[in-house]
Design an enzyme around this catalytic site. Structure first.
Site, mmCIF file in Angstrom:
data_model
loop_
_atom_site.group_PDB
_atom_site.id
_atom_site.type_symbol
_atom_site.label_atom_id
_atom_site.label_comp_id
_atom_site.label_asym_id
_atom_site.label_seq_id
_atom_site.Cartn_x
_atom_site.Cartn_y
_atom_site.Cartn_z
ATOM 1 N N TYR A 93 0.803 -8.915 -0.386
ATOM 2 C CA TYR A 93 1.233 -9.882 0.628
ATOM 3 C C TYR A 93 0.116 -10.840 1.025
ATOM 4 O O TYR A 93 0.326 -11.761 1.809
ATOM 5 C CB TYR A 93 1.750 -9.134 1.885
ATOM 6 C CG TYR A 93 0.695 -8.206 2.459
ATOM 7 C CD1 TYR A 93 0.569 -6.889 1.994
ATOM 8 C CD2 TYR A 93 -0.197 -8.649 3.431
ATOM 9 C CE1 TYR A 93 -0.422 -6.053 2.499
ATOM 10 C CE2 TYR A 93 -1.181 -7.823 3.933
ATOM 11 C CZ TYR A 93 -1.290 -6.527 3.461
ATOM 12 O OH TYR A 93 -2.287 -5.704 3.956
ATOM 13 N N GLU B 213 -9.804 -3.137 -2.349
ATOM 14 C CA GLU B 213 -9.261 -3.060 -0.988
ATOM 15 C C GLU B 213 -10.000 -2.025 -0.131
ATOM 16 O O GLU B 213 -9.464 -1.537 0.864
ATOM 17 C CB GLU B 213 -7.765 -2.701 -1.051
ATOM 18 C CG GLU B 213 -6.917 -3.634 -1.898
ATOM 19 C CD GLU B 213 -6.863 -5.070 -1.367
ATOM 20 O OE1 GLU B 213 -6.881 -5.251 -0.145
ATOM 21 O OE2 GLU B 213 -6.832 -5.999 -2.189
HETATM 22 C C1 SIN Z 1 -2.684 -7.711 -0.166
HETATM 23 O O1 SIN Z 1 -2.918 -8.821 -0.641
HETATM 24 O O2 SIN Z 1 -1.582 -7.146 -0.384
HETATM 25 C C2 SIN Z 1 -3.672 -6.983 0.682
HETATM 26 C C3 SIN Z 1 -4.618 -7.840 1.426
HETATM 27 C C4 SIN Z 1 -5.540 -8.647 0.577
HETATM 28 O O3 SIN Z 1 -6.155 -8.105 -0.354
HETATM 29 O O4 SIN Z 1 -5.684 -9.846 0.811
#
Ligand code: SIN
Length: 187
Positions: free
Chosen positions: A26, A99
């Site tokens: 997301y 992450e």
């Molecule tokens: C994601 O993109 O789903 C998690 C947050 C990010 O890494 O920007």
């Protein structure tokens, strides 16, 4: 300030059967897919809102001057659109590293455009993680982002790329677009 979640995540949702898993992105996982995937599809999850409330010490900021990146906040009736990837379990070694600054794996129900539903994993930085910065006015968030940069590049690039990707998905995320507007100096 920083919590390395790699070891915790390795033990969450073990994928011992070797079967591919759906991942829901997301944030940067929408516009920066630096991992192999078997399939990629637009998807949405319900009950969550995207917010620039997570501090970034390792990608878009530094320990001395953290940037801001998105996490998800539970909100009844909300819908968050993003990108789903079907990936081999090995890919999570890379994802857990990427992450690692406060994000934990969670299992959610994700819906595809044809309304088919499946279970998948996503990364959420919960309010109790050490890098969580929390709520602020969009203008303050934009000001912090404007002066931040880290090993992955300038923080404003993250916002501009995310906003562009959301437009392509047809998602009107007023929080993200408002921060983008401040960054572009638009009235
Ligand atoms: C994601 O993109 O789903 C998690 C947050 C990010 O890494 O920007």
């Amino acid at each position: 300030m920083t919590t390395n979640t790699i070891e915790i995540n390795r033990l969450r949702y073990p994928m011992d059967d070797g079967k591919p898993v759906w991942l829901f992105g997301y944030g940067s996982l929408i516009f920066k897919a630096d991992f192999p995937y078997l399939e990629r599809r637009e998807a949405r999850i319900e009950g969550w809102s995207r917010r620039f409330w997570q501090g970034s010490y390792d990608h878009r900021g530094t320990p001395e001057a953290p940037g801001r990146v998105v996490t998800l906040i539970e909100e009844e009736g909300a819908c968050c659109r993003g990108m789903a990837y079907r990936v081999s379990p090995e890919v999570f070694t890379h994802l857990d590293f990427r992450e690692k600054n406060g994000y934990l794996r969670f299992m959610v129900a994700m819906h595809f455009a044809d309304n088919r539903q499946t279970q998948g994993l996503l990364y959420i930085a919960a309010p109790d993680n050490a890098a969580f910065l929390g709520q602020a006015h969009e203008s303050e968030i934009a000001a912090q982002i404007a002066r931040s940069r880290g090993p992955s590049g300038p923080n404003d690039e993250y916002v501009l790329k995310l906003a562009e990707a959301l437009r392509e998905l047809g998602d009107h995320d007023s929080h993200v677009f408002e921060i983008e507007r401040h960054l572009l100096g638009e009235e």
